[in-house]
Scaffold this active site. Structure first.
Site, PDB file in Angstrom:
ATOM      1  N   ARG A 120       0.814  -1.219   0.000  1.00 47.31           N
ATOM      2  CA  ARG A 120       0.000   0.000   0.000  1.00 47.31           C
ATOM      3  C   ARG A 120       0.845   1.265   0.000  1.00 47.31           C
ATOM      4  O   ARG A 120       0.385   2.319   0.422  1.00 47.31           O
ATOM      5  CB  ARG A 120      -0.998   0.003   1.171  1.00 47.31           C
ATOM      6  CG  ARG A 120      -2.017  -1.130   1.099  1.00 47.31           C
ATOM      7  CD  ARG A 120      -3.203  -0.853   2.026  1.00 47.31           C
ATOM      8  NE  ARG A 120      -4.215  -1.886   1.883  1.00 47.31           N
ATOM      9  CZ  ARG A 120      -4.339  -2.923   2.713  1.00 47.31           C
ATOM     10  NH1 ARG A 120      -3.521  -3.036   3.744  1.00 47.31           N
ATOM     11  NH2 ARG A 120      -5.278  -3.823   2.516  1.00 47.31           N
ATOM     12  N   LYS A 142       3.776  11.039 -11.532  1.00 47.80           N
ATOM     13  CA  LYS A 142       2.914  10.237 -12.402  1.00 47.80           C
ATOM     14  C   LYS A 142       3.610   8.909 -12.681  1.00 47.80           C
ATOM     15  O   LYS A 142       4.726   8.876 -13.201  1.00 47.80           O
ATOM     16  CB  LYS A 142       2.628  10.957 -13.714  1.00 47.80           C
ATOM     17  CG  LYS A 142       1.544  12.004 -13.629  1.00 47.80           C
ATOM     18  CD  LYS A 142       1.184  12.520 -15.016  1.00 47.80           C
ATOM     19  CE  LYS A 142       0.029  13.491 -14.973  1.00 47.80           C
ATOM     20  NZ  LYS A 142      -0.333  13.967 -16.332  1.00 47.80           N
ATOM     21  N   GLU A 184      10.857  17.241 -25.019  1.00 49.12           N
ATOM     22  CA  GLU A 184      10.193  17.632 -23.777  1.00 49.12           C
ATOM     23  C   GLU A 184      10.786  18.923 -23.226  1.00 49.12           C
ATOM     24  O   GLU A 184      10.104  19.682 -22.540  1.00 49.12           O
ATOM     25  CB  GLU A 184      10.313  16.506 -22.743  1.00 49.12           C
ATOM     26  CG  GLU A 184       9.566  15.228 -23.107  1.00 49.12           C
ATOM     27  CD  GLU A 184       8.067  15.301 -22.819  1.00 49.12           C
ATOM     28  OE1 GLU A 184       7.585  16.387 -22.437  1.00 49.12           O
ATOM     29  OE2 GLU A 184       7.384  14.281 -22.987  1.00 49.12           O
ATOM     30  N   LYS A 226       8.496  22.557 -14.392  1.00 46.38           N
ATOM     31  CA  LYS A 226       7.585  21.461 -14.049  1.00 46.38           C
ATOM     32  C   LYS A 226       7.289  21.443 -12.555  1.00 46.38           C
ATOM     33  O   LYS A 226       6.147  21.176 -12.147  1.00 46.38           O
ATOM     34  CB  LYS A 226       8.165  20.116 -14.482  1.00 46.38           C
ATOM     35  CG  LYS A 226       7.191  18.970 -14.174  1.00 46.38           C
ATOM     36  CD  LYS A 226       7.412  17.731 -14.964  1.00 46.38           C
ATOM     37  CE  LYS A 226       6.261  16.747 -14.751  1.00 46.38           C
ATOM     38  NZ  LYS A 226       6.435  15.480 -15.471  1.00 46.38           N
ATOM     39  N   GLU A 236      -3.713  17.100 -11.345  1.00 49.56           N
ATOM     40  CA  GLU A 236      -4.293  17.531 -12.620  1.00 49.56           C
ATOM     41  C   GLU A 236      -5.800  17.748 -12.484  1.00 49.56           C
ATOM     42  O   GLU A 236      -6.602  17.215 -13.245  1.00 49.56           O
ATOM     43  CB  GLU A 236      -3.997  16.502 -13.715  1.00 49.56           C
ATOM     44  CG  GLU A 236      -3.992  17.077 -15.122  1.00 49.56           C
ATOM     45  CD  GLU A 236      -3.441  16.109 -16.159  1.00 49.56           C
ATOM     46  OE1 GLU A 236      -4.222  15.636 -16.992  1.00 49.56           O
ATOM     47  OE2 GLU A 236      -2.230  15.830 -16.123  1.00 49.56           O
ATOM     48  N   ARG A 241      -1.820  21.610 -14.582  1.00 49.28           N
ATOM     49  CA  ARG A 241      -0.897  20.534 -14.940  1.00 49.28           C
ATOM     50  C   ARG A 241      -1.203  19.954 -16.313  1.00 49.28           C
ATOM     51  O   ARG A 241      -0.323  19.405 -16.977  1.00 49.28           O
ATOM     52  CB  ARG A 241      -0.917  19.430 -13.878  1.00 49.28           C
ATOM     53  CG  ARG A 241       0.139  18.372 -14.125  1.00 49.28           C
ATOM     54  CD  ARG A 241       0.384  17.477 -12.937  1.00 49.28           C
ATOM     55  NE  ARG A 241       1.441  16.508 -13.235  1.00 49.28           N
ATOM     56  CZ  ARG A 241       2.017  15.717 -12.332  1.00 49.28           C
ATOM     57  NH1 ARG A 241       1.644  15.775 -11.062  1.00 49.28           N
ATOM     58  NH2 ARG A 241       2.958  14.861 -12.695  1.00 49.28           N
ATOM     59  N   ASN A 245       0.678  18.357 -20.998  1.00 44.98           N
ATOM     60  CA  ASN A 245       0.318  17.350 -21.996  1.00 44.98           C
ATOM     61  C   ASN A 245       0.373  17.886 -23.419  1.00 44.98           C
ATOM     62  O   ASN A 245      -0.077  17.209 -24.354  1.00 44.98           O
ATOM     63  CB  ASN A 245      -1.087  16.806 -21.714  1.00 44.98           C
ATOM     64  CG  ASN A 245      -1.153  16.010 -20.421  1.00 44.98           C
ATOM     65  OD1 ASN A 245      -0.237  15.270 -20.097  1.00 44.98           O
ATOM     66  ND2 ASN A 245      -2.232  16.182 -19.677  1.00 44.98           N
ATOM     67  N   HIS A 248       0.846  15.648 -26.441  1.00 46.40           N
ATOM     68  CA  HIS A 248       0.705  14.248 -26.038  1.00 46.40           C
ATOM     69  C   HIS A 248      -0.557  13.577 -26.573  1.00 46.40           C
ATOM     70  O   HIS A 248      -0.554  12.375 -26.818  1.00 46.40           O
ATOM     71  CB  HIS A 248       0.754  14.135 -24.512  1.00 46.40           C
ATOM     72  CG  HIS A 248       2.125  14.318 -23.938  1.00 46.40           C
ATOM     73  ND1 HIS A 248       2.846  15.491 -24.093  1.00 46.40           N
ATOM     74  CD2 HIS A 248       2.916  13.490 -23.226  1.00 46.40           C
ATOM     75  CE1 HIS A 248       4.014  15.366 -23.490  1.00 46.40           C
ATOM     76  NE2 HIS A 248       4.082  14.162 -22.960  1.00 46.40           N
ATOM     77  N   HIS A 252       0.493  10.493 -28.427  1.00 42.93           N
ATOM     78  CA  HIS A 252       0.150   9.155 -27.943  1.00 42.93           C
ATOM     79  C   HIS A 252      -0.603   8.353 -29.005  1.00 42.93           C
ATOM     80  O   HIS A 252      -0.441   7.130 -29.103  1.00 42.93           O
ATOM     81  CB  HIS A 252      -0.682   9.242 -26.663  1.00 42.93           C
ATOM     82  CG  HIS A 252       0.129   9.538 -25.440  1.00 42.93           C
ATOM     83  ND1 HIS A 252      -0.433   9.824 -24.217  1.00 42.93           N
ATOM     84  CD2 HIS A 252       1.461   9.597 -25.245  1.00 42.93           C
ATOM     85  CE1 HIS A 252       0.504  10.036 -23.326  1.00 42.93           C
ATOM     86  NE2 HIS A 252       1.670   9.908 -23.928  1.00 42.93           N
ATOM     87  N   HIS A 266       8.834   7.869 -27.502  1.00 37.10           N
ATOM     88  CA  HIS A 266       7.921   8.846 -26.898  1.00 37.10           C
ATOM     89  C   HIS A 266       8.253  10.293 -27.262  1.00 37.10           C
ATOM     90  O   HIS A 266       7.368  11.052 -27.669  1.00 37.10           O
ATOM     91  CB  HIS A 266       7.910   8.676 -25.380  1.00 37.10           C
ATOM     92  CG  HIS A 266       7.026   9.655 -24.682  1.00 37.10           C
ATOM     93  ND1 HIS A 266       5.664   9.699 -24.872  1.00 37.10           N
ATOM     94  CD2 HIS A 266       7.309  10.666 -23.819  1.00 37.10           C
ATOM     95  CE1 HIS A 266       5.137  10.675 -24.144  1.00 37.10           C
ATOM     96  NE2 HIS A 266       6.112  11.282 -23.510  1.00 37.10           N
TER      97      HIS A 266
END
Length: 366
Positions: A120, A142, A184, A226, A236, A241, A245, A248, A252, A266
């Protein structure tokens, strides 16, 4: 050394940036080790850096155990997540321990997710070894794995306790990987910092050629940007935030179409995606066409793809939009898009019609 803090109250953590830091990592890891054996997770491509880190730990009297996984995007999978969790449990990792993620974005994402769910939640440290991971995925918490439906669809927010960035490790990185990370870097200029985009236009070639001052400046600038955004919108939820993206949603979809097989990595997808986001914005009359042209020209100048043709993607607009429908940001049948009113003027648009996107993509050169 540059020190940047991600300000999240009691869960704040430092990011340290300095050439040669990997060989001196023990002094920063010792307080987290608690005198116990530290698990280090890496991949086959990072073995030389693993040797440096383990030697540094041994010299400081710290024990470590390495888990070495296969390289590549396919490692971010259920199979390797299960394997990694089993290995960490076999090593007796406790909730108070810290696992070290030594590698690029794949290792960082996978290890972070494993640590989010192991008992956990246990601690972890990011030591990113690619430019992309240094300026993006190692910061912000993330974590995720990929599935057949798309990229990063299974994951959790789980912040590291420490990020150690050694720009000198990039000297061993293939140029293609450095370019991918550079996409990036440039993204931060395109979002809200036109002066930084201009810096990239003037200094990008030097950064890619290995100039240490250019690399340190770019990494520190991107990480600071960032860190500010993550502190303002960790999960987000308020739209801040989401700006990260940029590129992206398109990118993606291109990666998914390529099958995550390495033919389009990527950062290349992000570059093409940013170019497409600006071109789409220009096509809708939102962005000056000259700004979209300028973005595409910079990608070409540094050897990055500026659209579908350069990405090797021949799929129809309908097929690419179908990939977008699996995007984790989809809400009530609507997919938010990051569009631009110009360089440094990115904004979130929740009113984009996917049919319009499909028509736009069909009109792009293949």
């Amino acid at each position: 050394m540059t020190r940047i803090t991600v300000d999240l109250g009691t869960r704040s953590y430092p990011i340290l940036i300095e050439a040669g830091l990997l060989a001196r990592a023990a002094e920063h890891l010792a307080p987290l080790a608690r005198g116990r054996t530290m698990a280090i997770v890496t991949d086959e491509n990072v073995r030389p850096h693993l040797a440096t880190l383990q030697a540094a730990l041994a010299d400081a009297g710290l024990a470590s155990e390495a888990i070495v996984l296969p390289p590549g995007e396919t490692t971010k999978s259920w199979t390797h997540l299960t394997e990694l969790c089993d290995r960490l449990l076999q090593l007796g990792v406790e909730r108070g321990d810290h696992v070290v993620a030594l590698g690029g974005g794949v290792i960082g994402d996978l290890v972070g997710f494993a640590c989010a769910i192991l008992k956990r939640g246990c601690g972890f440290v990011q030591i990113p070894t690619t430019l992309l991971a240094q300026v993006d995925s190692s910061v912000g918490g993330k974590t995720a794995i990929n599935t057949r439906a798309g990229k990063n669809l299974i994951g959790a927010f789980h912040q590291p306790s420490l990020v150690l960035i050694d720009p000198s490790v990039l000297d061993t990185l293939p140029l293609r990987e450095v370019r991918a990370g550079y996409a990036e870097v440039v993204k931060y200029g395109l979002i809200d910092d036109p002066a930084f985009f201009a810096w990239c236009e003037a200094n990008g070639a030097a950064l890619l050629a290995g100039d240490p001052d250019a690399r340190h400046y770019a990494i520190a600038h991107a990480v600071a940007a960032k860190a500010r955004i993550v502190a303002a919108d960790e999960h987000e939820t308020n739209g801040t935030r989401a700006l990260l993206n940029l590129g992206h949603t398109f990118g993606h979809a291109l990666e998914a179409e390529a099958g995550f097989d390495g033919s389009l990595i990527h950062g290349e997808g992000v570059a093409a995606g940013c170019a497409l986001a600006f071109a789409f914005s220009a096509a809708q009359g939102i962005c000056p066409p000259g700004d979209a042209t300028r973005v595409a020209a910079h990608w070409r100048a540094v050897g990055l793809p500026d659209g579908l043709a350069a990405s090797g993607i021949t799929a129809s607009g309908a097929r690419l939009v179908d990939h977008m429908r699996h995007d984790k940001k989809m809400a009530a049948g609507t997919l938010p898009f990051l569009l631009a009113r110009g360089i440094g003027q990115t904004y979130l648009d929740k009113t984009v019609d996917l049919a319009t996107v499909e028509t736009f993509l069909d009109a792009q050169p293949r």
